[in-house]
Design an enzyme around this catalytic site. Structure first.
Site, PDB file in Angstrom:
ATOM      1  N   GLY A  43       7.598   2.008  -5.199  1.00  0.00           N
ATOM      2  CA  GLY A  43       8.293   0.713  -5.176  1.00  0.00           C
ATOM      3  C   GLY A  43       7.520  -0.160  -4.216  1.00  0.00           C
ATOM      4  N   GLN A 224       2.650   6.142  -2.799  1.00  0.00           N
ATOM      5  CA  GLN A 224       3.141   7.155  -1.854  1.00  0.00           C
ATOM      6  C   GLN A 224       2.272   7.132  -0.589  1.00  0.00           C
ATOM      7  OE1 GLN A 224       2.812   8.309  -5.487  1.00  0.00           O
ATOM      8  NE2 GLN A 224       4.742   7.232  -5.423  1.00  0.00           N
TER       9      GLN A 224
END
Ligand code: GDP
Ligand code: IMO
Ligand code: MG
Length: 422
Positions: A43, A224
């Site tokens: 995100g 990540q």
């Protein structure tokens, strides 16, 4: 940025460092922006001109309409979520079909992969990872097991291939006594597959190397962070892809000699979302304060992010694993009000002190050094000359520990709140 090179921008802690913001900020300097790992578990938040976007699978370079964006072979893609994300951008005026290219080798996340993700988490009980539930682990597992479906498969006999993989998953889900109903989800997913056909599905590794041969510059956007890497993270509490610099090569199909700068991005403090060891985690009011001021709630799942002081042991480890050449420190403004600030410089476990990353950080206690806070508003600053001495000291302390310069400091979520140091 150098022509013919791939610069990598990598989250070097537990993700959510602010990669989206900085990729968007850097985009005007590059010709091509490419994601090389992960999928809708990411995100990435981008804020400019009073607008806010959260991107999951689509590279954060799409807001500069002159640039090519690529979803590389190392990524995993859910057609239904991709369609929703792309639609949102297109309705905001960012047309994508010509300039967003998708690798035919990227793996597809099936609805049943998401069921398996939930089923495996349930099976783990107390030991669950706290995944994003997007089917990431099962999709990468199928890739490694050589049974996965790739984007290129939608071009040829797709229904048959889909049915075979779905049947395989159904047998596992049945054995696990896992209840599920994907009827509606599957319809949206199939619609997403049709939608994807309108995009340029390419041999992206050939394309990227051709760009480089022609002197173009590429920015590889990480997803990540290093401590969530399948090999180098806090296994098994990790994601399932190669999030580190090596992943840029395999996830885009480029040679190590193509790598130019490696930007390592981190926050001025620490966060982690999901389960797993986190030696610097604060369970007290300070942790809550960091969460509240930093708005540390997951961009994908809305979960509370666990918060703590900066972890220099982890940072130094990540700098080594990735060969970081420049550091970027984000969310410095979140520490504005603290009278004192701590930095973890070692771990202790069973009477042993570690200054390098141990095999298992579970049960490690953080050893801190205390520094003076700056207690003034960094968000108003536009030049490093204006930085208060205590903030300069904080930067110097981190640089001295990890031995890499902090070249950019971020003092707010907006694209403009970015200070380049000389
Ligand atoms: P990513 O996954 O690495 O792209 O990071 P996320 O978007 O998940 O999380 C970063 C969050 O911090 C987002 O909400 C950003 O808008 C916000 N952010 C980024 N840089 C700064 C900063 O310098 N200061 C503050 N206060 N917020 C920031
Ligand atoms: P961005 O790109 C923070 C975490 C999950 C979980 C673990 C495994 O926004 O920085 P997965 O769904 O990948 O199997 O979950 O990894 N995780 C992230 N944490 N930022 C992310 O991405 C993450 N992607 C996965 O919370 O602990
Ligand atoms: Mg994020």
């Amino acid at each position: 940025m150098k022509s013919g090179k791939v610069d990598a921008l990598l989250g070097i802690v537990f993700g959510d460092e602010g990669k989206g913001k900085v990729v968007d900020y850097f985009t005007p300097q590059y010709d091509v922006i490419a994601r090389f790992a992960g999928g809708p578990n990411a995100g990435h938040t981008i804020i400019f001109d009073g607008k806010k976007f959260i991107l999951r699978s689509i590279p954060s370079g799409v807001f500069d309409t002159h640039k090519i964006n690529i979803i590389g072979n190392g990524c995993v893609l859910a057609p239904d979520l991709f369609q929703a994300e792309a639609n949102e951008l297109e309705s905001a005026g960012y047309s994508l079909k010509e300039r967003l290219h998708i690798s035919k080798r990227a793996q597809l996340i099936l609805p049943t992969h998401r069921c398996l993700d939930r089923a495996y988490e349930t099976l783990k009980g107390k030991g669950k990872i706290g995944t994003t539930g997007k089917g990431i682990g099962p999709t990468y597992s199928d890739k490694a097991a050589r049974v996965g479906l790739r984007v290129g498969d939608i071009l040829n006999n797709f229904d048959e291939k889909y049915a075979a993989l779905k049947a395989r998953h159904e047998r596992i889900l049945h054995d696990l006594h896992f209840d599920y109903d994907i009827t509606e989800e599957e319809q949206k997913w199939m619609a997403g597959v049709e939608y994807m056909r309108q995009f340029q599905l390419t041999d992206s590794e050939v394309e990227i190397n051709a760009f480089l041969d022609n002197g173009k510059s590429v920015l590889a956007e990480g997803a990540q962070g290093t401590l969530l890497d399948i090999d180098h993270g806090t296994y098994p509490f990790v994601s399932s892809s190669s999030t580190t610099c090596g992943g840029v090569c395999t996830g885009l199909g480029i040679a190590p000699s193509r790598i130019g700068e490696v930007f390592g991005i981190f926050k001025a403090y620490s966060t982690r979302v999901g389960a797993g060891p986190f030696p610097v985690e604060l369970f007290d009011k300070t942790g809550d304060t960091l969460r509240n001021i930093g708005h540390e709630y997951g961009a994908v799942t809305g979960r509370n992010r666990r918060c703590g002081w900066i972890d220099l042991v982890a940072l130094k480890y990540a700098v080594t694993i990735n060969g970081v050449t420049q550091l970027i420190m984000m969310k410095s403004d979140v520490l504005d009000d603290f009278k004192t600030i701590k930095a973890c410089t070692a771990y202790q476990k069973n009477g042993q002190t570690f200054t390098t990353m141990p095999y298992d950080t579970e049960g490690c206690d953080a050893v801190y050094e205390e520094l003076c806070g700056w207690q003034c508003d960094l968000t108003k600053m536009t030049d490093e000359e204006a930085f208060p001495q205590a903030f300069k000291d904080y930067i110097a302390f981190i640089e001295a520990y990890v031995k890499v310069p902090i070249k950019i400091v971020s003092v707010g979520p907006d694209r403009t709140a970015t200070i380049v140091r000389k």
